[in-house]
Each structure stands twice: as C-alpha cells, then as structure tokens.
Design a protein around this motif. Sequence first.
Motif, short mmCIF file in Angstrom:
data_model
loop_
_atom_site.label_atom_id
_atom_site.label_comp_id
_atom_site.label_asym_id
_atom_site.label_seq_id
_atom_site.Cartn_x
_atom_site.Cartn_y
_atom_site.Cartn_z
N LYS B 251 11.61 9.80 -3.74
CA LYS B 251 10.87 10.33 -3.24
C LYS B 251 9.87 9.35 -2.16
N HIS B 252 10.59 8.03 -1.73
CA HIS B 252 9.42 7.47 -0.76
C HIS B 252 9.88 8.62 0.81
N PRO B 253 8.77 8.60 1.66
CA PRO B 253 9.02 9.78 2.82
C PRO B 253 10.25 9.15 3.46
N TYR B 254 10.45 8.07 3.91
CA TYR B 254 11.74 7.31 4.28
C TYR B 254 12.94 7.83 3.83
N GLY B 288 -1.03 -3.15 6.74
CA GLY B 288 -0.54 -1.54 5.55
C GLY B 288 0.73 -1.38 5.73
N CYS B 289 1.06 0.02 5.39
CA CYS B 289 2.42 0.71 5.34
C CYS B 289 2.95 0.28 6.91
N SER B 290 4.41 -0.77 6.30
CA SER B 290 5.34 -0.18 8.15
C SER B 290 5.97 1.09 8.65
N PHE B 291 5.36 1.52 7.78
CA PHE B 291 5.92 3.31 8.05
C PHE B 291 5.03 4.28 8.14
N ALA B 292 3.56 3.44 8.48
CA ALA B 292 2.57 4.41 8.18
C ALA B 292 2.89 5.30 9.53
N PRO B 293 3.18 4.69 10.91
CA PRO B 293 3.21 5.48 12.32
C PRO B 293 4.15 6.33 12.54
N ARG B 294 5.25 6.33 10.72
CA ARG B 294 6.37 8.24 11.23
C ARG B 294 5.70 8.75 10.12
N CYS B 295 5.45 8.41 9.12
CA CYS B 295 5.34 9.10 7.95
C CYS B 295 4.14 10.48 8.37
N LYS B 296 4.97 11.51 7.57
CA LYS B 296 4.22 12.11 8.07
C LYS B 296 3.28 12.96 7.05
N HIS B 297 3.33 11.94 5.09
CA HIS B 297 2.04 11.85 4.82
C HIS B 297 1.52 10.90 4.61
N VAL B 298 1.27 10.18 5.71
CA VAL B 298 0.49 9.17 5.70
C VAL B 298 -1.21 9.29 5.42
N MET B 299 -1.94 8.60 4.94
CA MET B 299 -3.09 8.09 4.36
C MET B 299 -3.91 8.15 4.87
N GLU B 300 -5.54 7.91 4.75
CA GLU B 300 -6.12 6.68 5.20
C GLU B 300 -6.45 5.33 4.67
N ALA B 301 -5.75 5.11 3.29
CA ALA B 301 -4.92 3.88 2.73
C ALA B 301 -4.01 3.45 2.86
N CYS B 302 -3.00 4.54 3.52
CA CYS B 302 -1.73 3.66 4.26
C CYS B 302 -2.24 1.61 5.22
N LEU B 303 -3.23 3.12 6.64
CA LEU B 303 -3.13 1.97 7.38
C LEU B 303 -3.82 0.42 6.76
N ARG B 319 8.30 2.18 -3.10
CA ARG B 319 7.56 1.67 -2.27
C ARG B 319 6.57 2.80 -1.34
N CYS B 320 5.12 2.73 -2.02
CA CYS B 320 4.70 3.85 -1.93
C CYS B 320 3.38 4.11 -2.12
N LEU B 321 2.15 4.37 -1.59
CA LEU B 321 1.15 4.61 -1.67
C LEU B 321 1.00 5.67 -2.84
N LEU B 322 1.72 6.79 -2.26
CA LEU B 322 1.53 7.98 -2.74
C LEU B 322 2.06 7.68 -4.44
N TYR B 323 2.89 6.55 -4.73
CA TYR B 323 3.59 6.84 -5.92
C TYR B 323 2.40 5.89 -6.90
S1 SF4 Z 1 2.15 4.68 1.66
FE1 SF4 Z 1 1.62 6.02 3.04
S2 SF4 Z 1 2.26 5.65 4.62
FE2 SF4 Z 1 3.70 4.66 3.38
S3 SF4 Z 1 5.30 5.84 2.79
FE3 SF4 Z 1 3.84 6.17 1.60
S4 SF4 Z 1 2.59 7.73 2.30
FE4 SF4 Z 1 3.15 6.76 3.82
#
Ligand code: SF4
Lengths: 334, 334
Positions: B251-254, B288-303, B319-323
């Motif tokens: 599930k995780h974008p990474y 926020g989420c460490s992966f945010a700078p590289r994430c395709k699904h990054v949202m405002e909240a992730c920052l 570990r992802c806000l999407l879930y």
């Molecule tokens: S929390 Fe946001 S930035 Fe982090 S992996 Fe999930 S979608 Fe991407």
Amino acid sequence: MLKYIIRRLFMLIPVLIGVSILTFSLIHLIPGDPARSMLGEKATEAQLESLREELGLNDPYIVQYGRFLGNIVQGDLGESIQSKENIAEQLLYKLPATVELTIFAMILAIIVGVLAGVIAAVKQYSWFDNISMTGALFGVSLPIFWLGLMMIWLFSVVFNILPPSGRLTSGMELTTITNFYLLDSLLTGNWAAFKDAFSHLLMPGLALGTIPMAIIARMTRSSMLEVMRQDYIRTANAKGLRTRFVVFQHALKNAFLPVLTVIGLQFGLLLGGAVLTETIFSWPGIGRYVYLAVLGRDYPVVQSTILIVATIFVLVNLITDILYKYFDPRIRFD
Amino acid sequence: MHTESPILQVENLHTHFITKAGIVKAVDGVDFDIKPGETLGIVGESGSGKSMTAMSIMGLIPSPPGKIVEGEIRFKGENLLTKTKKQMRNIRGKEISMVFQDPMTSLNPVFTIEKQLIETILAHESFSKNQARSRALELLHLVGIPDPKKRLKNYPHEFSGGMRQRVMIAIALACNPSVLIADEPTTALDVTIQAQILELFKKMQNELNMAIIMITHDLGVVAEVCDRVMVMYAGKPVEYTETNHLFDQGKHPYTLGLMNSIPTINKQKKKLEAIDGVPPDLRSLPKGCSFAPRCKHVMEACLHIDPTLTEVNDHHFVRCLLYEETNSEKVVSP
Ligand code: SF4
Ligand SMILES: Nc1ncnc2c1ncn2[C@@H]1O[C@H](COP(=O)(O)OP(=O)(O)OP(=O)(O)O)[C@@H](O)[C@H]1O
Ligand SMILES: [Mg+2]
C-alpha cells in the motif's frame, strides 16, 4: 619457505661483492696519494714507500682487490695502521657491544612504541592519545646528544642510580663467550653481572631508542586506526570475542606490517648511527671505533667496519622480509 | 505456522548518531518481532537504517558517536539494552550471530579459516581445542565446502567469494544461534552463487529452527526467502506485513515505487534506487511525512503531519496518511 631463504642467501653474494668493491674503492676514491693522506704531510718519501709496499698499493687494482677479497674470506681483516692491532680481533669485541646496544634499544622502542601506538589508536582523542602522540612528535626531533647528557645528569649525577659510561663496572667478573654481556652473564648464570650490564644498557639504550620509539608509536597508531575500521574487525566483534583479543590479535597482526618495515629500516640506521650515543656514554662499540679511525685516516679499519655493518644491514633486511610472510600469508615468495 | 511466541522483539527503537553537523536519526522508531524458524525481511534504500537496526540488536553501535536513545530489544523476554558488556559478549556470536555483506573483506586475511572458526567456538563453549577443531570441520561440511579438512588450513584469499560467504555462515552457525542476522549476504555475489547461498540459509534454518533477519536491497530475495517483511524509509518502518500481502496488496507509495523498480520480464536484479528523488538528510527531516518530497500522492496534510504506523488489515501495517482513518480529524491541527 626454506627454498626462499636459501635463494635469498644466494642473492646476498652479489650484494656483498658490490659492497666489497665499494669499500675497496674507498681508499682510491680519496683524491691524492692514499699513503700520504694516511701518514700526513710530514712523512718522508721512504716512509710513504714502505707503507705503499705494506698495503700493496703498488700492485694493479685488480690484484689488490683480489687480495682484499681473499683476506676477507679467510676472516683476515688486516691491521690497524695506527695501533697495529688485529682488526678482526677488535671487531669480535666491539661489534657485539654495538649490536647488543642496538638490539636493546630496538626492543625498548618496539615494546613501548607499539603499546603506546595501539592504546592511542583504540582510545583515539583521549588524553593518553594526545599526550603520547605529542611526546612522539617531540621524540622524533629530540637531539640525542642533549637527551643523553640530560639523562646522565639526572640519573648518574643527581640520583646516582645508573652508571654514566661503559658496559660493565670495573672489577665486575664476567666470563665472556659471545661478548654479548647480557647473554654471557645468563649463560654463565652470573646474576650480578647481568644486573650490572643491564643497568649500563638502560641509558644509552633509551637515548638510542627514542627516535625509533617515537616513529614506531606514530606508525602503529595510524596503521591501527586504519585496521580498526575494517570489516573483519566488525566480524571479530560480532563473534563475541573479548575487546583485548580483537585489538591485539585481529587488529595488531594486520596493522604490524608497515610497522615492521619501519623497524627494519630503523634497526639498520641505529647500527650505523650509534656513533653519537657511543661517544656520550663511552660505549666501546664500532661506532666509536670507526669514528676514531676516520679521524685518523685508518683506512683498513674503516673499510672492514663498513663491510661488516653493510653485511648486517643486508641480513636485517632479509630477516624483515621473512617476517613479512609470517604477518601476511598473502605475500608470495615465488 | 509459527505459533510460538517471538524470540526477539524490537520495540520503539531509536538509534541516533551525534555528529558535529547534527543528530543523525539513523533508526527512528522501529518495531518488529520474529519467531523461531521465521524469516523477516528488512528492505529499504541505502541509508534507511537497516544495518544500524541490526547493529543495535548486536550491541555494536559505535559509541561515540552512536547511541540507542530509546526503546527495548527483548531477546527471550529479556531486554538486551540493560545487559552488561560481558553479558552482551556472551550473547553475540552464540545466541545472536551475524553474516555481513562483503565476504571479501569480512574475514581476517591473516588468519586461517580454522583459527577464525575455532576462536568463536572457544569463546562460547567449554570445548577443548580438539573438540573445537572437529566442530569446525563439521561446520565446513555442513555449509557445503568441498574437502573441508584441507580447506581448514587455508587463508581467506584462497577461497572464492561464494565459498567465503559459506565460511562466514559457518562461523555464524558455530554455536547454533537462535537468531541469525544476515546483512545483505548475497549483494556482493554473482547471481548463481546468490541462489546457492539463499538455498543454504533455508536449509540451515530448517535444520536449526533459527529465526533469520534478512536485510536486503532486493525484493527478489524477499520473495524467495522471507515470511514477513518490513520496509524502511529514513529510519522508520513504513510498511510491515506478510510477504504475500506486500506483493499482492502493498500500500505505501514508497513500497509501490520499490516494486515498480524491479524489472519483471527477465529476472535480472536491480538496486532499489529507481524511485525519483534522493533519500532525505537524516539530520534535518522534513516536518510531516519523511517521504513527502518524493511521493506521487502527496497531500497538503502530509507536509504537516507525520503519519503513524496503522494496521490497515490483519497483520498489515502502513505508515501513510492515505490509510489513516482518523486522518481527516487530524488535519485541523497544524
Ligand atoms: S503520508 Fe502523504 S507523503 Fe507520506 S507517503 Fe502517504 S501520501 Fe505520501
Ligand atoms: N558512525 C556514524 N556516524 C554518523 N552517521 C552514521 C554512522 N553510521 C551510520 N550512520 C548513518 O546512519 C544511517 C543509516 O545507516 P545504515 O548503515 O543503517 O543504512 P543501511 O540501510 O544499512 O544502508 P545500506 O543499504 O547502504 O547498507 C545513514 O544515513 C548513515 O549516514
Ligand atoms: Mg547496510
């Protein structure tokens, strides 16, 4: 291994022939008439001619060299021009004195230098590291002459606990076998002489050993620092071995190779460079012998001593090379 | 299948390196457990903290600059972080052992294989030297080294890479450990040898019922040998589940990025660097989420919000806000 040693011993022959040619040429390389340079300006023509005759200087070079080599092979190193003493007999006494002092100084330097280097590396940036390495930096540049005199002043004059000169207190009985006094006193079970010889060795040994000690300490430290970062040290730790075991077995054996090179070089240098120390401490070795011979233009003595020292130098090199194999099994001899 | 209780539990582990340039949070809240006979994979890009997680368990974090600042590592129910140095030494190499990445550099070049095996055995078992020797022979045989009797006397440089890794495994198995940590054990080997070594791990596990932690860059290796897998990013686990689940419903974008970076047509292996962007600087992680700078699904909240590890399915953590179900409520707070 044995084959390698034998081959290396055979390879010594051309090297020694080269050295003998060099020492032989020494007498002819000096500009002017060798006989005159030995006897001085005031010598009469008759005196000069008789010396030339005595040394065979009138013969062709090749004949002279043949004779020189022939004598050496028979163990005849000729006589001193000044004292008329037999040189081989003199060296039999003086060479062990120097070699004993050199070995003693090197052992001192190796024990202290390696130990300090290892501890400094393991405790990098600790107070021990800082102090010992500052000391080592200092030690490399310390004038032996000054150090020797300070030691004599402190230990012989102020505290009066160490003898300032010679190899043995006069009147001390010792039956000599090898002329290495520590060895001889042990062989004859003469404990008093052993202690006496040892206390005579301490100061000159320390004076002579200071520079190699400092160099060895610094070399050991940097080599150990390099080795301690290696993967196999991590493996050794992961096996649950004691730290001391990891440091002194796994790391030190690997770190020792560059140190060994330094030790071999320093040993040779000390043998040749003991002049100063022997002078300060009135040590009856070849350093002083050759020094006086040079001053007195006693060419046969100079030639013989150089030849012997060069031979030892080459042998030390051989031993160093053989030890390499012990410390690094990857080294191939063929 | 694995109904026993876990042999090793890591809880909320934080390992930091205090450097001049700042605090490196190499391991930043890792949780996992592992049962006897089970294989757990740890995957992630270079610098994600895989090795430091392993070294924390071994008690081999270089200190300074490293320090375990928080968490618990429970082995057979006891917290390893409260053990003395001596107690840890007795666990390392006996109860928990480790195989490293590069077999070319992980064995000490100046000792025979026999010595390197025996010292491990003697450090932990009350064996005589002869008993240790026959155990060493048995181990070489076990890991499939031909002509073991002769090979014992060889030095590491006389072995090929694959054979050296077998020796490393033999050393790790010397005292029948309950947990074996393999840190990229096949990365340095060519493909056919890799398969053989993985096969050897499986065989040994079956015989000894060990728990194996398999650290790797390679999802192919995970598919091959792991029961469960933890994906790490910037010192944190981002997905943790059974291997099948990861490949079917990762599930995780990474994680998804990692899977897309494996070529599917031929079985050629590829490092995991194929995701756009670079791993973050662990000294100054983004809010926020460490992966945010590289994430395709990054949202405002992730920052703003650092996601927590959430169970999205049975035994499937992401570990992802999407879930995160509570996601929408949290966004309010900055
Ligand atoms: S929390 Fe946001 S930035 Fe982090 S992996 Fe999930 S979608 Fe991407
Ligand atoms: N001695 C140290 N001082 C400072 N930082 C360190 C030290 N050792 C490791 N680190 C940092 O810890 C982080 C995690 O390192 P680790 O070796 O665990 O990564 P890894 O996931 O094993 O990577 P790789 O796949 O390259 O082996 C890295 O960013 C590294 O810079
Ligand atoms: Mg690593």
